[in-house]
Design an enzyme around this catalytic site. Structure first.
Site, PDB file in Angstrom:
ATOM      1  N   SER A  96     -12.366 -30.559 -13.100  1.00 12.52           N
ATOM      2  CA  SER A  96     -11.187 -29.739 -12.814  1.00 12.52           C
ATOM      3  C   SER A  96     -10.293 -30.453 -11.816  1.00 12.52           C
ATOM      4  CB  SER A  96     -11.624 -28.405 -12.208  1.00 12.52           C
ATOM      5  OG  SER A  96     -10.529 -27.739 -11.626  1.00 12.52           O
ATOM      6  N   MET A  97      -8.993 -30.296 -11.968  1.00 10.76           N
ATOM      7  CA  MET A  97      -8.089 -30.670 -10.888  1.00 10.76           C
ATOM      8  C   MET A  97      -7.470 -29.393 -10.311  1.00 10.76           C
ATOM      9  SD  MET A  97      -4.772 -33.118 -10.431  1.00 10.76           S
ATOM     10  CE  MET A  97      -3.640 -32.432 -11.587  1.00 10.76           C
ATOM     11  N   ARG A  98      -6.674 -28.686 -11.136  1.00  4.82           N
ATOM     12  CA  ARG A  98      -5.942 -27.521 -10.659  1.00  4.82           C
ATOM     13  C   ARG A  98      -6.850 -26.455 -10.040  1.00  4.82           C
ATOM     14  NH1 ARG A  98      -3.066 -30.221 -14.055  1.00  4.82           N
ATOM     15  NH2 ARG A  98      -5.078 -30.471 -15.015  1.00  4.82           N
ATOM     16  N   HIS A 111     -10.190 -17.643 -19.403  1.00  3.45           N
ATOM     17  CA  HIS A 111      -9.678 -18.320 -18.199  1.00  3.45           C
ATOM     18  C   HIS A 111      -8.703 -17.358 -17.508  1.00  3.45           C
ATOM     19  CE1 HIS A 111      -8.811 -21.450 -15.493  1.00  3.45           C
ATOM     20  NE2 HIS A 111      -8.173 -22.307 -16.246  1.00  3.45           N
ATOM     21  N   GLN A 171      -5.955 -18.532 -14.929  1.00  2.00           N
ATOM     22  CA  GLN A 171      -4.826 -19.251 -15.521  1.00  2.00           C
ATOM     23  C   GLN A 171      -3.783 -18.272 -16.040  1.00  2.00           C
ATOM     24  OE1 GLN A 171      -4.323 -22.787 -15.936  1.00  2.00           O
ATOM     25  NE2 GLN A 171      -2.296 -21.922 -16.319  1.00  2.00           N
ATOM     26  N   ASN A 177     -10.238 -20.349 -25.071  1.00  2.00           N
ATOM     27  CA  ASN A 177     -10.356 -19.510 -23.872  1.00  2.00           C
ATOM     28  C   ASN A 177      -9.003 -19.011 -23.340  1.00  2.00           C
ATOM     29  OD1 ASN A 177      -9.713 -22.163 -23.182  1.00  2.00           O
ATOM     30  ND2 ASN A 177     -11.460 -22.459 -21.809  1.00  2.00           N
ATOM     31  N   CYS A 224      -0.944 -24.932 -19.706  1.00  2.00           N
ATOM     32  CA  CYS A 224      -1.857 -24.755 -18.566  1.00  2.00           C
ATOM     33  C   CYS A 224      -2.228 -26.081 -17.923  1.00  2.00           C
ATOM     34  CB  CYS A 224      -3.107 -23.999 -19.012  1.00  2.00           C
ATOM     35  SG  CYS A 224      -4.126 -24.931 -20.166  1.00  2.00           S
TER      36      CYS A 224
HETATM   37  N1   CP Z   1      -5.491 -25.483 -15.949  1.00  2.00           N
HETATM   38  C1   CP Z   1      -6.660 -25.792 -15.394  1.00  2.00           C
HETATM   39  O1   CP Z   1      -7.566 -24.961 -15.257  1.00  2.00           O
HETATM   40  O2   CP Z   1      -6.759 -27.074 -14.959  1.00  2.00           O
HETATM   41  P1   CP Z   1      -8.059 -27.799 -14.423  1.00  2.00           P
HETATM   42  O3   CP Z   1      -8.983 -27.924 -15.582  1.00  2.00           O
HETATM   43  O4   CP Z   1      -7.587 -29.133 -13.914  1.00  2.00           O
HETATM   44  O5   CP Z   1      -8.663 -26.960 -13.340  1.00  2.00           O
HETATM   45  N1  NVA Z   2      -8.792 -24.883 -23.175  1.00  2.00           N
HETATM   46  C1  NVA Z   2      -8.918 -25.791 -22.069  1.00  2.00           C
HETATM   47  C2  NVA Z   2      -8.272 -25.217 -20.851  1.00  2.00           C
HETATM   48  C3  NVA Z   2      -8.196 -26.177 -19.717  1.00  2.00           C
HETATM   49  C4  NVA Z   2      -7.605 -25.576 -18.501  1.00  2.00           C
HETATM   50  C5  NVA Z   2     -10.382 -26.069 -21.776  1.00  2.00           C
HETATM   51  O1  NVA Z   2     -11.230 -25.188 -21.925  1.00  2.00           O
HETATM   52  O2  NVA Z   2     -10.696 -27.183 -21.360  1.00  2.00           O
END
Ligand code: CP
Ligand code: NVA
Length: 347
Positions: A57-59, A171, A174, A202, A305
């Site tokens: 993950s970043m965000r 999610h 988000q 998701n 997203c």
């Molecule tokens: N949009 C989102 O959840 O980004 P990350 O996967 O970087 O957290």
């Molecule tokens: N559908 C993507 C969302 C990333 C934020 C995933 O599950 O990786």
């Protein structure tokens, strides 16, 4: 369900409309405060948060950690190799131990959208071996158990609030950030037409669960075979709150009339796909380009997203255009989540 006093934030439709709108109002208030440079509002002072990440993950990581810190708290990052929930230790033990140290838990885990159909039949039936496969290959193989159950187990056994930072099923953080971004740009969420172009994943499930609570027009344009979970679509439809359409034709989705043109002639297009589930060979490639955006009209905004696979999911031209709001959308992750944390902590 439908009450304002849920312990956890796992699915948007666990909350009623008034609560969701209150959380979004609060997000705007606290955002304004933080943007003004104000650093004396410290409701999380003396509090700690455990952040469990079974996936990269970043965000999510940076927005939760920064937001919690800016409001006075301390967040602890637990990456995929740290506690290894369900592998090194059972979820119910992790939940109870972390609750003894922390005031809140945020978790990004896998889910129960099982790819059992693609599971090789010779995989040994040992849970530990299966979990090992998941960690190594990102396959979701959980006969008799799932990581979605893990987040539910985590919430069940934790004595502190648990926030869902993404599962393969949904999610919610988000989509709360997306709702906040739409309110800021369009003025309101209600009545707005949201066209999602991409696979039914998701992100779509959380849009559907939001549509079960707040009235708007949601259209999911996905390739055949990549439809969202049917039960979730039914749940959203049965709520009778929003207009919900599922189609395999993005052009029709983008050009079709809005639910109520008098209210909101705006569109927001949002795409996203699960890494590894490529749509390269289907008729949606390239997913969103300038021609497709044109069909939505001049008042349409583009959202994503992120992370986005440029050139495959979306063209550079679309994501860099003046009506692309992907970066305010990313920023709003932090503000929406701050408000979610304030809510579940009763602050
Ligand atoms: N949009 C989102 O959840 O980004 P990350 O996967 O970087 O957290
Ligand atoms: N559908 C993507 C969302 C990333 C934020 C995933 O599950 O990786």
């Amino acid at each position: 369900k439908g009450t304002a006093n849920q312990k956890d934030f796992l699915h948007i439709n666990d909350f009623d409309k008034a609560t969701i709108l209150n959380i979004l109002d609060r997000a705007r208030e606290v955002k304004e405060l933080l943007k003004s440079g104000e650093r004396t509002y410290l409701p999380f002072k003396g509090k700690t948060m455990a952040m469990i990440f079974a996936k990269p993950s970043m965000r999510t990581r940076v927005s939760f950690e920064t937001g919690f810190y800016l409001l006075g708290g301390h967040a602890i990052y637990l990456g995929p190799n740290d506690i290894q929930m369900g592998k090194r230790e059972e979820t119910r033990d992790v939940a109870r131990v972390l609750s003894r140290y922390n005031d809140i838990i945020m978790a990004r885990v896998f889910a129960h959208q099982l790819l059992l159909a693609t599971t090789p039949s010779d995989i040994p039936q040992s849970r530990f071996w299966q979990l090992h496969i998941i960690v190594e290959t990102n396959l979701f193989i959980f006969p008799g158990g799932s990581e979605e159950e893990d987040i539910l187990d985590l919430a069940k056994y934790a004595t502190v609030p648990v926030i869902n930072g993404l599962t393969d099923y949904n999610h919610p953080c988000q989509i709360m950030a997306d709702a906040l971004t739409m309110i800021e740009h369009v003025g309101q969420l209600e009545g707005t037409k949201v066209v999602y172009v991409g696979d039914g994943n998701n992100i779509v499930h959380s849009w559907l669960l939001l549509a079960a609570v707040i009235p708007f027009h949601f259209v999911c344009a996905c390739p055949k075979g990549f439809e969202p979970d049917q039960e979730t679509v039914e749940k959203a439809r049965q709520a009778g709150v929003s207009k919900i359409e599922i189609t395999n034709d993005p052009k029709e989705a983008m050009s079709g009339p809005a639910w109520d043109r008098r209210k909101k002639p705006h569109f927001a297009a949002s795409i996203s796909r699960i890494p590894g589930r490529s749509m390269r060979n289907d008729n949606l490639k390239p997913t969103v380009d300038e021609q497709l955006m044109k069909l939505a009209g001049k008042k349409a905004y583009f959202m994503h997203c992120l992370p986005a696979e440029r050139g495959v999911e979306v063209t550079d031209g679309v994501i860099e255009a003046p009506n692309s709001i992907v970066f305010p959308q990313a920023e709003n992750r932090m503000h929406a989540q701050n408000a979610i944390m304030l809510h579940v902590l009763g602050l």
